[in-house]
Scaffold this active site. Structure first.
Site, short mmCIF file in Angstrom:
data_model
loop_
_atom_site.label_atom_id
_atom_site.label_comp_id
_atom_site.label_asym_id
_atom_site.label_seq_id
_atom_site.Cartn_x
_atom_site.Cartn_y
_atom_site.Cartn_z
N ARG A 121 0.61 -1.13 -0.01
CA ARG A 121 0.11 0.04 -0.02
C ARG A 121 0.84 1.45 -0.04
O ARG A 121 0.64 2.30 -0.79
CB ARG A 121 -0.88 -0.02 1.17
CG ARG A 121 -1.96 -1.02 1.17
CD ARG A 121 -2.82 -1.11 2.21
NE ARG A 121 -3.80 -2.22 1.95
CZ ARG A 121 -4.74 -2.60 2.74
NH1 ARG A 121 -4.74 -2.02 4.19
NH2 ARG A 121 -5.80 -3.20 2.76
N GLU A 131 -6.24 -2.14 16.42
CA GLU A 131 -5.63 -1.00 15.59
C GLU A 131 -5.28 -0.18 16.75
O GLU A 131 -4.30 0.77 16.43
CB GLU A 131 -6.45 -0.30 14.77
CG GLU A 131 -5.88 0.69 13.76
CD GLU A 131 -6.96 1.33 12.85
OE1 GLU A 131 -8.20 0.86 12.89
OE2 GLU A 131 -6.47 2.27 12.15
#
Lengths: 637, 259, 235
Positions: free
Chosen positions: A330, A425
């Site tokens: 990414r 996260e």
């Protein structure tokens, strides 16, 4: 403050097994004597709350949404990785471990990542048993697809709604425990303060978002699974409610914040259409399996994409990274898109976009096959842009997506504050400086289902537990602070709406601390942010009162914390004089524009400790040592 | 574009509520419906008035939070679309738009356009799960599942729990929501052991929550943003029928388990 | 009894009751229609059929009581469902926008009530034949007998339907009944779970066709008589 990573000794492959054996256990009958607070009900929070409830702990679970099923994990589209090697294509625990460490640009802990790869297979089994309808082959076995940064097919998926299905699995397990009475659920409830008593995390202060009631909850451990802070950029793929408040409140009580500058910019999002935009929409990375990314070779080419002949197109990912092609990781794909657009070759009215073209795949596989694989994503694209991507290529552009940084945790997922665990996260642990696609779901569920249930027991069994009641002065003090903060927010009768201030902050961060960062830019941001924060407190406008359902007040509280957090984010980015993963400093790049890491000086986790209002945070370094893998320049060429 | 909004305002659950009219000026066709409301709310706040309370979160059509009835149509009535995915290009300049919350006895209104949908969570808690604890699950490929069943199960599992089916139904029935969960699990081998228990308990909880009955109108299916099929209701009716006919097939005895 | 209780208490159970009673009533409507269509075979056939029914009380009365019970069950359950459905939305939308829902499906209660009223009229008109003024012909139907001293049902029917207002009311009521049946049949398959995506369209078509046949069959009698059928046979 001392950072003890508590990584077990022994060979990497045996660490977790050995650690589980060496961990102390809590007798089944004694488990109900321990209260656990879980904040957040996404993949990590719901799976943790459900698993702890199953074990017999007394759990309270909190979420700001109206139902735990709506946590933002639900929006993950593409899939979840697992080292099952069902495809017989050379996958293994070791390879998933290697891909993740390399994908993270050698800025993650080996031991954590190895454990993640080990338990990944169990996650798939668990989810299948829960009734998650993963995609299947005609023979009835599980199907796989491939994702960025890997050369094997190890991604399990449920159409383009994998996050939804995994979250529903965890939510259902949670619902079962709620019905059984082992978990008490508090929807529409926000955590405002962490309560620390004699150095141990002992509870939280919450606000009921419907009635405004401020309430203290005491427990033997607090688990934060509150997701990432991407919304500090205002425009991101995160849900509107995602915020840093729980993490920031814990940080202000002494929990270390690690690597905040590691933010992921996702390459395949729908481009911004105007100033009114409230959020950005992700198009799953899985699309890059069958879509080809290109821009016109000529600058400012305004021809329709179909009119641009093949030889005048630059398939820049395939050109620059031939072995990974369109499936480059990414961070690399995002920067390549930015580079193309900065060079004036971007497409769309704003010039900030590149094509993701399915024409070849449609020709090869037929439109039906593409529809079967990505139908819902194409529909979503059409709803937002009004364009049919079966006929004309999609336009995509990078957008803020994920936060690799988060609260610092040890191998047990416990922060430096005993009793404060951080999952998913919200912690910093597994993805280093860049997360690979389909690994967030894996990490959230690994933490909640298979790590925390072991490590929290060890904490209870090995630490003397204080049992303060909510009448303890620390609770009263925290409640008072929460109340006075709310009063201060409500006293704002200035001229600026919170939204406009948030938008301004976000724009600043995107420009100065986004895909490409520079010393000068970061310094400028650090100069502007305090002024903006001052403007926020002096000139903000919040209507209504605390004793009612007041969404403007909720939002103001979250933005106030972003105003403080933004400074830490930039400070971390400024101090890290290297480029790695999602953190790209323009001063540190190779001649062909690739990131240049500095392992000699920066192979560490930067953990920041709060020093009080108006004082610079203190940097602590946890060195990263690589026993199994050799530090290497990351190449996808 | 310039529009007129007729919006339902209600301070809390006890307030009877009323419509108020607001102008929405300088709206761009590229804005989403919620972004248009953001603009209106910004102006209300600047004028020192309380903004319109309205739920939304992911704004990409998957979390199921947004819940507006627009001109009598839940989610605005576009095929397979949630409010957050609805864009202003579908409206005309000068149009008057009526915005209301979901209306059902089982969904009490908290404020303005925000309602309480915890009844749907209670239905799931009654049985919308497979009772497996973490750990000890067999290998994911141990039980093959026919692709047809897996796909059909996924069609049902795609439900986002927004409650538009209830909002659209003339009888405020939650049958589409409940049948989607019953079918999702009932179609998979993993869901078989609890299939009867699940449907009996979920329907019981649904009835207690005060939803209406299905009269096979089909409105639920038409507004469902995930296009969940009415046929799942038939499937649930079948499952429920078998379960209720079978009753409890075991002899009732006082004998307990082994010591 | 416990099963009945379980059915009555649950929303789905009540739908089964509606479906099962509705199905039985539908079968009766079809049988009744087939019997009545014998009018087109002439007076002998119809009167013999009617005499057979009238003179066999061991069939007639159980059938009548059974029908009464079915109608009662269907109506009582419908009222209960209707009340629950009303209660499920205490505050109405500012405008009700029927989405997808067909006219037939939205008007089941109205069509049901009108059909019920029609049934009462029909029973007074042809079964009880009282009050005499009801049939508008000025004749007392109870006094009509044929050459075999059987009740002359053929004459009663022809005379009855020669009154245009009566015939029109019958045709309208049968039309409503068929509207009711069309949705009722679809719902029958749905409520009993006998429908899936593959069978959805065929079943919807079947419901249409069945309702149309019932309408054509039943309305053919008043229409035929209004158009002159039987005029010469009852002079």
């Amino acid at each position: 403050m001392k950072l003890e990573s508590r990584i077990p000794s022994g060979p990497l492959a045996q660490k977790w097994d050995r650690h589980r054996f060496e961990s102390k256990l809590v007798n089944p009958a004694n488990k109900r004597k321990f209260d656990v607070i879980v904040v957040g009900s996404g993949l990590a929070g719901a799976s943790a709350a459900a698993s702890l409830g199953e074990l017999g702990y007394q759990v309270k679970c909190f979420c700001f949404q109206d139902s735990p099923r709506r946590a933002h994990s639900i929006a993950a589209q593409g899939g979840i990785n697992a080292a099952k090697n069902y495809q017989n294509d050379g996958d293994s625990v070791q390879r998933l471990f290697y891909d993740t460490i390399k994908g993270g640009d050698f800025r993650a802990r080996e031991a954590n990542v190895y454990r993640l790869a080990q338990v990944s297979a169990n996650i798939i089994d668990q989810c299948v048993a829960q009734g998650v309808p993963f995609a299947r082959e005609y023979g009835g076995l599980l199907a796989n697809r491939s994702f960025g940064g890997t050369q094997v097919s190890r991604t399990f998926y449920a159409r383009g709604q994998t996050g939804q299905q995994l979250l529903l699995g965890a939510y259902q397990a949670l619902a079962r425990q709620i019905a059984a009475g082992s978990v008490k659920m508090y929807p529409r409830t926000e955590m405002l303060e962490l309560v620390v008593v004699e150095g141990q995390a002992k509870g939280i202060v919450t606000r009921n978002l419907v009635t405004g009631e401020i309430l203290s909850h005491a427990a033997d451990a607090v688990v934060l699974a509150t997701g990432g802070y991407g919304n500090v950029f205002f425009l991101s793929t995160n849900a509107k409610g995602c915020n840093v408040t729980a993490l920031w409140r814990a940080y202000r009580r002494g929990a270390a914040f690690a690597n905040p500058c590691y933010t992921q910019i996702h390459p395949t999002c729908i481009p911004v259409s105007g100033d009114h935009q409230s959020k950005l929409t992700l198009m799953s990375e899985s699309l890059r399996n069958d879509g080809r990314v290109w821009v016109p070779k000529k600058k400012g080419d305004t021809r329709a994409p179909r009119d641009i002949p093949e030889e005048e197109r630059d398939y820049y990912l395939e050109r620059k990274y031939p072995s990974y092609g369109n499936l480059a990781p990414r961070d690399i794909s995002s920067r390549a898109a930015k580079e193309a657009c900065d060079a004036g070759r971007g497409v769309g009215s704003s010039g900030l976009g590149v094509y993701l073209d399915f024409a070849d795949s449609i020709q090869r596989l037929g439109e039906d096959k593409i529809r079967e694989r990505y139908g819902n994503l194409f529909d979503m694209y059409e709803k937002i842009t009004g364009e049919n991507a079966y006929r004309t290529p999609m336009r995509i552009y990078p957008a803020v997506h994920y936060a690799m940084g988060g609260l610092w945790v040890d191998y047990n997922l416990m922060s430096n504050l005993p009793g404060l665990f951080v999952l998913g996260e919200a912690n910093f642990s597994d993805h280093g400086a860049n997360r690979l696609g389909a690994s967030a779901l894996m990490q959230g569920l690994a933490d909640g289902y298979f790590v925390l249930p072991y490590t929290i027991g060890h904490y209870f069994a090995s630490t003397r537990q204080l049992k303060p009641a909510t009448s303890h002065p620390e609770f009263k003090k925290a409640e008072e602070e929460a109340r006075s903060r709310l009063a201060r927010l409500l006293s704002g009768k200035g001229k600026r709406t919170v939204l406009s201030l948030h938008r301004e902050l976000g724009k600043l961060l995107w420009e100065k601390c986004g895909m490409a960062r520079s010393e000068a830019g970061l310094k400028e941001a650090l100069r502007i942010i305090p002024g903006l924060r001052e403007e926020f407190w002096q000139n903000h406008l919040v209507p209504g009162n605390n004793e009612s359902f007041n969404q403007a007040l909720e939002y103001a509280g979250r933005v106030a914390d972003f105003m403080e957090f933004a400074e830490l984010l930039c400070a971390d980015a400024l101090h890290r004089n290297e480029s790695c993963g999602g953190h790209f400093r323009v001063e540190y790049q190779t001649e062909d524009g690739e990131a240049r890491r500095d392992d000699e000086n920066f192979s560490y986790v930067a953990a920041w400790e709060y020093q009080g209002e108006g004082r610079a945070p203190l940097l602590h370094k946890e060195p990263l040592t690589f026993e199994e893998l050799k530090l290497a320049t990351r190449s996808y060429k | 574009m310039n529009l007129t909004l007729k919006v339902w305002r209600q301070k809390d659950a006890k307030d009877p509520g009323r419509f108020e009219t607001y102008p929405a000026a300088n709206i761009l066709p590229d804005m989403s419906f919620l972004e248009m409301l953001d603009v209106v709310n910004e102006r209300l706040i600047e004028e020192g008035r309380e903004p319109i309370a309205c739920d939304s979160d992911c704004r990409e059509g998957i979390c199921g939070t947004c819940s507006l009835v627009i001109d009598g149509r839940p989610h605005g009535g576009h095929h397979g679309t949630t409010v957050c995915q609805l864009h202003m290009r579908h409206f005309q300049d000068g149009q008057t738009i009526t915005i209301e919350p979901w209306r059902a006895r089982a969904f009490p209104i908290l404020r303005d356009l925000v309602c309480d949908r915890t009844a749907l969570d209670r239905i799931i808690q009654a049985g919308g799960f497979v009772s497996v604890n973490t750990g000890g699950a067999p290998d994911g490929n141990a039980l093959p599942v026919s692709k047809t069943d897996a796909d059909l199960s996924m069609d049902a599992a795609a439900c986002i729990g927004c409650g538009a089916c209830v909002a659209a139904c003339k009888n405020a029935s939650a049958m589409l929501f409940v049948s989607a969960k019953v079918s999702h699990l009932g179609l998979l081998p993993q869901g078989q052991p609890e299939r009867e228990r699940r449907v009996l308990n979920m329907v019981k909880t649904m009835d207690e929550a005060g939803f209406g009955n299905c009269t096979v109108l089909g409105s639920c299916e038409a507004v469902c943003p995930k296009e969940v099929s009415l046929s799942f209701i038939a499937r649930m009716n079948r499952d429920y029928g078998w379960a209720i006919l079978r009753g409890n097939p075991r002899r009732q005895t006082g004998a307990g388990g082994a010591g | 009894m416990e099963l009945a209780n379980r059915l009555w208490r649950s929303s789905l159970g009540k739908k089964y009751l509606m479906a099962l009673s509705g199905c039985a009533l539908f079968l009766f409507v079809v049988g009744h229609m087939i019997g009545n269509l014998q009018v087109f075979l002439g007076p002998e056939a119809l009167n013999r059929y009617a005499h057979f029914l009238q003179s066999t009380p061991e069939i007639l009365w159980p059938a009548r009581l059974g029908l009464l019970a079915l109608v009662t069950l269907h109506v009582v359950t419908a009222i209960r469902l209707w009340a629950e459905n009303r209660a499920a939305r205490p505050v109405a939308y500012s405008t009700y926008t029927p989405i997808e829902a067909s006219y037939a499906s939205r008007t089941m209660v109205v069509s049901g009530v009108i059909v019920a009223a029609f049934i009462v009229f029909h029973l007074l008109h042809f079964t009880l034949q009282k009050p005499v003024g009801l049939n508008l012909s000025g004749q007392d139907f109870a006094q009509l007998h044929d050459a075999h001293q059987r009740h002359d049902v053929f004459r009663m029917v022809v005379v009855g339907f020669q009154q245009a207002p009566v015939s029109i009311f019958y045709i309208a009521a049968v039309g409503l009944l068929c509207l009711h049946l069309r949705h009722g049949l679809q719902a029958w398959f749905q409520s009993l779970g006998l429908r899936n995506e593959a069978w959805r369209r065929p079943i919807d078509t079947l419901a249409w066709v069945a309702a149309a046949v019932v309408f054509l069959g039943n309305s053919s009698i008043p229409v035929g008589i209004l158009l002159g059928f039987g005029k010469d046979m009852v002079k």
